[in-house]
Design a protein around this motif. Structure first.
Motif, PDB file in Angstrom:
ATOM      1  N   ASN A   1       0.828  -1.207   0.000  1.00  0.00           N
ATOM      2  CA  ASN A   1       0.000   0.000   0.000  1.00  0.00           C
ATOM      3  C   ASN A   1       0.863   1.258   0.000  1.00  0.00           C
ATOM      4  OD1 ASN A   1      -2.636  -1.236   2.243  1.00  0.00           O
ATOM      5  ND2 ASN A   1      -2.187  -1.736   0.125  1.00  0.00           N
ATOM      6  N   VAL A   2       0.358   2.309  -0.634  1.00  0.00           N
ATOM      7  CA  VAL A   2       1.097   3.571  -0.699  1.00  0.00           C
ATOM      8  C   VAL A   2       0.134   4.728  -0.495  1.00  0.00           C
ATOM      9  CG1 VAL A   2       0.889   3.583  -3.232  1.00  0.00           C
ATOM     10  CG2 VAL A   2       2.606   5.020  -2.135  1.00  0.00           C
ATOM     11  N   THR A   3       0.592   5.742   0.232  1.00  0.00           N
ATOM     12  CA  THR A   3      -0.158   6.982   0.384  1.00  0.00           C
ATOM     13  C   THR A   3       0.822   8.137   0.367  1.00  0.00           C
ATOM     14  OG1 THR A   3      -1.929   8.061   1.640  1.00  0.00           O
ATOM     15  CG2 THR A   3      -0.117   7.126   2.920  1.00  0.00           C
ATOM     16  N   GLY A   4       0.306   9.357   0.362  1.00  0.00           N
ATOM     17  CA  GLY A   4       1.152  10.528   0.324  1.00  0.00           C
ATOM     18  C   GLY A   4       0.776  11.517   1.407  1.00  0.00           C
ATOM     19  N   SER A   5       1.737  12.366   1.801  1.00  0.00           N
ATOM     20  CA  SER A   5       1.484  13.417   2.786  1.00  0.00           C
ATOM     21  C   SER A   5       1.458  14.768   2.089  1.00  0.00           C
ATOM     22  CB  SER A   5       2.566  13.407   3.867  1.00  0.00           C
ATOM     23  OG  SER A   5       3.812  13.811   3.309  1.00  0.00           O
ATOM     24  N   SER A   6       1.066  15.798   2.823  1.00  0.00           N
ATOM     25  CA  SER A   6       0.978  17.133   2.234  1.00  0.00           C
ATOM     26  C   SER A   6       2.342  17.679   1.844  1.00  0.00           C
ATOM     27  CB  SER A   6       0.301  18.093   3.219  1.00  0.00           C
ATOM     28  OG  SER A   6       1.008  18.145   4.444  1.00  0.00           O
ATOM     29  N   SER A   7       3.418  17.126   2.416  1.00  0.00           N
ATOM     30  CA  SER A   7       4.773  17.577   2.085  1.00  0.00           C
ATOM     31  C   SER A   7       5.264  17.009   0.761  1.00  0.00           C
ATOM     32  CB  SER A   7       5.739  17.157   3.200  1.00  0.00           C
ATOM     33  OG  SER A   7       5.854  15.744   3.249  1.00  0.00           O
ATOM     34  N   GLY A   8       4.521  16.067   0.201  1.00  0.00           N
ATOM     35  CA  GLY A   8       4.965  15.404  -1.022  1.00  0.00           C
ATOM     36  C   GLY A   8       5.685  14.094  -0.765  1.00  0.00           C
ATOM     37  N   ASP A   9       5.883  13.733   0.509  1.00  0.00           N
ATOM     38  CA  ASP A   9       6.499  12.441   0.826  1.00  0.00           C
ATOM     39  C   ASP A   9       5.527  11.314   0.494  1.00  0.00           C
ATOM     40  OD1 ASP A   9       8.698  13.777   1.892  1.00  0.00           O
ATOM     41  OD2 ASP A   9       7.892  13.744   3.928  1.00  0.00           O
ATOM     42  N   LEU A  10       6.064  10.212  -0.010  1.00  0.00           N
ATOM     43  CA  LEU A  10       5.289   8.990  -0.180  1.00  0.00           C
ATOM     44  C   LEU A  10       5.582   8.058   0.989  1.00  0.00           C
ATOM     45  CD1 LEU A  10       5.815   8.191  -3.981  1.00  0.00           C
ATOM     46  CD2 LEU A  10       3.822   9.244  -2.910  1.00  0.00           C
ATOM     47  N   PHE A  11       4.547   7.422   1.513  1.00  0.00           N
ATOM     48  CA  PHE A  11       4.697   6.447   2.589  1.00  0.00           C
ATOM     49  C   PHE A  11       4.254   5.099   2.041  1.00  0.00           C
ATOM     50  CE2 PHE A  11       4.870  10.372   4.779  1.00  0.00           C
ATOM     51  CZ  PHE A  11       5.455  10.158   6.019  1.00  0.00           C
ATOM     52  N   ILE A  12       5.179   4.127   2.049  1.00  0.00           N
ATOM     53  CA  ILE A  12       4.927   2.826   1.434  1.00  0.00           C
ATOM     54  C   ILE A  12       5.026   1.732   2.486  1.00  0.00           C
ATOM     55  CG2 ILE A  12       5.646   1.207  -0.359  1.00  0.00           C
ATOM     56  CD1 ILE A  12       6.839   3.545  -1.868  1.00  0.00           C
ATOM     57  N   ALA A  13       3.947   0.970   2.625  1.00  0.00           N
ATOM     58  CA  ALA A  13       3.895  -0.109   3.606  1.00  0.00           C
ATOM     59  C   ALA A  13       4.522  -1.370   3.040  1.00  0.00           C
ATOM     60  CB  ALA A  13       2.441  -0.378   4.007  1.00  0.00           C
ATOM     61  N   GLU A  14       5.181  -2.126   3.905  1.00  0.00           N
ATOM     62  CA  GLU A  14       5.835  -3.352   3.481  1.00  0.00           C
ATOM     63  C   GLU A  14       4.978  -4.586   3.785  1.00  0.00           C
ATOM     64  OE1 GLU A  14      10.593  -2.332   3.804  1.00  0.00           O
ATOM     65  OE2 GLU A  14       9.648  -3.473   5.425  1.00  0.00           O
ATOM     66  N   ASP A  15       4.897  -5.454   2.791  1.00  0.00           N
ATOM     67  CA  ASP A  15       4.350  -6.790   2.971  1.00  0.00           C
ATOM     68  C   ASP A  15       5.557  -7.718   2.957  1.00  0.00           C
ATOM     69  OD1 ASP A  15       3.243  -9.286   2.857  1.00  0.00           O
ATOM     70  OD2 ASP A  15       1.992  -8.923   1.102  1.00  0.00           O
ATOM     71  N   GLY A  16       6.009  -8.114   4.134  1.00  0.00           N
ATOM     72  CA  GLY A  16       7.277  -8.820   4.215  1.00  0.00           C
ATOM     73  C   GLY A  16       8.347  -7.831   4.642  1.00  0.00           C
ATOM     74  N   GLY A  17       9.553  -7.993   4.089  1.00  0.00           N
ATOM     75  CA  GLY A  17      10.625  -7.113   4.523  1.00  0.00           C
ATOM     76  C   GLY A  17      10.780  -7.223   6.027  1.00  0.00           C
ATOM     77  N   ASN A  18      10.995  -6.083   6.685  1.00  0.00           N
ATOM     78  CA  ASN A  18      11.115  -6.109   8.146  1.00  0.00           C
ATOM     79  C   ASN A  18      10.012  -5.289   8.803  1.00  0.00           C
ATOM     80  OD1 ASN A  18      12.114  -3.735   7.170  1.00  0.00           O
ATOM     81  ND2 ASN A  18      13.965  -3.711   8.411  1.00  0.00           N
ATOM     82  N   MET A  19       8.817  -5.342   8.205  1.00  0.00           N
ATOM     83  CA  MET A  19       7.617  -4.718   8.776  1.00  0.00           C
ATOM     84  C   MET A  19       7.823  -3.224   9.015  1.00  0.00           C
ATOM     85  SD  MET A  19       4.877  -6.629   9.088  1.00  0.00           S
ATOM     86  CE  MET A  19       3.933  -5.992  10.456  1.00  0.00           C
ATOM     87  N   GLU A  20       8.160  -2.522   7.946  1.00  0.00           N
ATOM     88  CA  GLU A  20       8.366  -1.083   8.021  1.00  0.00           C
ATOM     89  C   GLU A  20       7.371  -0.335   7.135  1.00  0.00           C
ATOM     90  OE1 GLU A  20      13.174  -0.756   8.882  1.00  0.00           O
ATOM     91  OE2 GLU A  20      12.426  -0.470   6.838  1.00  0.00           O
ATOM     92  N   ILE A  21       7.118   0.901   7.491  1.00  0.00           N
ATOM     93  CA  ILE A  21       6.609   1.868   6.533  1.00  0.00           C
ATOM     94  C   ILE A  21       7.797   2.743   6.186  1.00  0.00           C
ATOM     95  CG2 ILE A  21       5.122   3.863   6.172  1.00  0.00           C
ATOM     96  CD1 ILE A  21       3.028   2.624   7.913  1.00  0.00           C
ATOM     97  N   CYS A  22       8.158   2.747   4.917  1.00  0.00           N
ATOM     98  CA  CYS A  22       9.268   3.577   4.448  1.00  0.00           C
ATOM     99  C   CYS A  22       8.717   4.819   3.769  1.00  0.00           C
ATOM    100  CB  CYS A  22      10.151   2.811   3.471  1.00  0.00           C
ATOM    101  SG  CYS A  22      11.167   1.535   4.255  1.00  0.00           S
ATOM    102  N   LEU A  23       9.481   5.911   3.834  1.00  0.00           N
ATOM    103  CA  LEU A  23       9.063   7.101   3.116  1.00  0.00           C
ATOM    104  C   LEU A  23      10.062   7.409   2.014  1.00  0.00           C
ATOM    105  CD1 LEU A  23      10.907   9.775   4.046  1.00  0.00           C
ATOM    106  CD2 LEU A  23       9.503   9.593   6.077  1.00  0.00           C
ATOM    107  N   ILE A  24       9.550   8.030   0.987  1.00  0.00           N
ATOM    108  CA  ILE A  24      10.365   8.491  -0.138  1.00  0.00           C
ATOM    109  C   ILE A  24      10.075   9.978  -0.292  1.00  0.00           C
ATOM    110  CG2 ILE A  24      10.843   8.255  -2.593  1.00  0.00           C
ATOM    111  CD1 ILE A  24       9.877   5.415  -2.481  1.00  0.00           C
ATOM    112  N   THR A  25      11.102  10.787  -0.155  1.00  0.00           N
ATOM    113  CA  THR A  25      10.920  12.235  -0.156  1.00  0.00           C
ATOM    114  C   THR A  25      11.033  12.804  -1.569  1.00  0.00           C
ATOM    115  OG1 THR A  25      13.256  12.834   0.074  1.00  0.00           O
ATOM    116  CG2 THR A  25      12.049  12.258   2.106  1.00  0.00           C
ATOM    117  N   PRO A  26      10.563  14.034  -1.786  1.00  0.00           N
ATOM    118  CA  PRO A  26      10.690  14.656  -3.107  1.00  0.00           C
ATOM    119  C   PRO A  26      12.133  14.860  -3.559  1.00  0.00           C
ATOM    120  CG  PRO A  26       8.994  15.762  -1.835  1.00  0.00           C
ATOM    121  CD  PRO A  26       9.696  14.836  -0.890  1.00  0.00           C
ATOM    122  N   ASP A  27      13.090  14.845  -2.608  1.00  0.00           N
ATOM    123  CA  ASP A  27      14.492  14.987  -3.005  1.00  0.00           C
ATOM    124  C   ASP A  27      15.222  13.647  -3.003  1.00  0.00           C
ATOM    125  OD1 ASP A  27      14.336  14.800  -0.281  1.00  0.00           O
ATOM    126  OD2 ASP A  27      15.827  16.344   0.146  1.00  0.00           O
TER     127      ASP A  27
END
Length: 386
Positions: A305-331
């Motif tokens: 699953n993926v969603t976005g914040s007002s800052s433009g960051d993307l927040f991506i949930a992991e299925d597997g991995g090490n159970m993290e929500i990772c963010l990806i910033t505009p930079d």
């Protein structure tokens, strides 16, 4: 729109044969980031809920499968999955799917302006394996069945208007939906190893009872252009929708989908990729691919699953991995935002921000038990970037 490559989580290579060797070159010189070096800093020790968060953030459990929600009499559903938030006066509502088959459906939790839980109730019943979905600009929740010949159901987050099956949006193994108010279409992902990306063009925007289902067709050569072609039979029988149009681009396990600023972001779990559909230029490209990360561990695995914040960051949930929500910033920084400990048999689902952007909701679908009856839904509060 400027292309974003999102690979500062590790040293990367410069070759990308699938796209003529040009995709990653712009990011290859970027300085590698260390885990936890995103805008919120490193993760702290696990809190009482087993959640690791950056400094200044706190978590609370708002619901557990099989238990009453807060002081309400409503019992929370099993296997919580995709979710979204809706403004409700000075408060808000969080809706959540139930990915069980049969009797999936969706539920909602209502909050006051202070974040207190004031109600919980069912908004969809009698459906199958409701995985992800998406909210609409007219404040309904599209709940998608992740089964062969599955449907999309349009639901009322307030639980007043009965849910309606939207057959015109096609019958296939639905995953997520993302509404585009500019082009007045809804994008749809398909959770098949040879799935497609679709868009639904309603006859009248705001009414999903009729319209045209289209599939993305890749351009020729290495141009990464695309076009849309009508799906002749959205009912998907006897020929699956993904097999009806010659040249339809195949994606390996479509998952989350998010629209923002003339861009559609969607994930594919089969190859652990994040894709970017540039709607103004009419091109598509990879935004993240862990197989091209070298010289260290990929910061994001098991994309879902993926969603976005007002800052433009993307927040991506992991299925597997090490159970993290990772963010990806505009930079172009990729970093973990949170991690759940002791739940390796689960997956993170349903990330969504409250309307004011100060609270993030999500679930651990199976919790520490690894069973659909062990789901836990969380809230994280803190100084999110505006």
């Amino acid at each position: 729109m400027e292309r974003r490559s999102f690979l500062r989580g590790a040293v990367i290579g410069t070759s990308a044969a699938a796209f003529g060797g040009t995709l990653w070159q712009g990011a290859a010189a970027a300085a590698p980031a260390q885990p936890g070096s995103g805008p919120y800093g490193a993760l702290g020790a696990a809190d009482a809920n087993g959640v690791q968060l950056p400094t200044g953030f706190t978590s609370r459990v708002i619901a557990r499968s099989g238990q009453q929600v807060g002081t309400t009499s409503y019992t929370w559903h099993s296997a919580p999955d995709g979710g979204a938030c809706f403004a409700d006066g000075s408060g808000w509502i969080y809706v959540s799917n139930s990915e069980i088959n049969p009797s999936g459906g969706a539920s909602a939790v209502r909050f006051s302006s202070t974040g207190a839980i004031t109600g919980a109730y069912r908004i969809l019943s009698g459906t199958r394996q409701n995985c992800a979905g998406g909210r609409t600009p007219w404040n309904t929740w599209l709940s998608c069945e992740e089964v062969s010949l599955g449907y999309v159901y349009e639901t009322d987050p307030w639980g007043v208007t009965p849910a309606v099956r939207r057959s015109a949006m096609g019958r296939f193994k639905h995953e997520a939906a993302a509404a585009d108010p500019v082009r007045k279409v809804v994008y749809l992902t398909e959770d098949e190893t040879n799935g497609c990306l679709y868009r639904f063009v309603p006859t009248t925007w705001g009414d999903l009872s009729s319209g045209t289902l289209q599939v993305l067709v890749a351009g020729s050569g290495t141009s990464r252009s695309y076009s849309w072609a009508n799906v002749p039979d959205p009912d998907g029988s006897p020929t699956a929708t993904r097999s009806q149009v010659s040249g339809a681009k195949k994606f390996n396990g479509g998952e989350g989908c998010h629209y923002a600023n003339d861009t559609v972001w969607f994930t594919t779990k089969g190859d652990n990729r994040l894709w970017q559909l540039n709607l103004t230029s009419g091109t598509y490209e990879l935004a993240y691919d862990d197989s091209l990360v070298v010289g260290g561990s990929a910061p994001l695995t098991g994309v879902d699953n993926v969603t976005g914040s007002s800052s433009g960051d993307l927040f991506i949930a992991e299925d597997g991995g090490n159970m993290e929500i990772c963010l990806i910033t505009p930079d172009d920084v990729v970093a973990p935002f949170l991690r759940i400990n002791g739940q390796s048999g689960s997956e993170i689902t349903g990330p969504a921000f409250s309307p004011d952007g100060r609270r993030l909701y999500f679930s651990s679908q199976r919790g520490s038990s690894g069973s659909s009856s062990g789901g836990i839904t969380y809230e994280v509060t803190g100084p999110f970037r505006a």
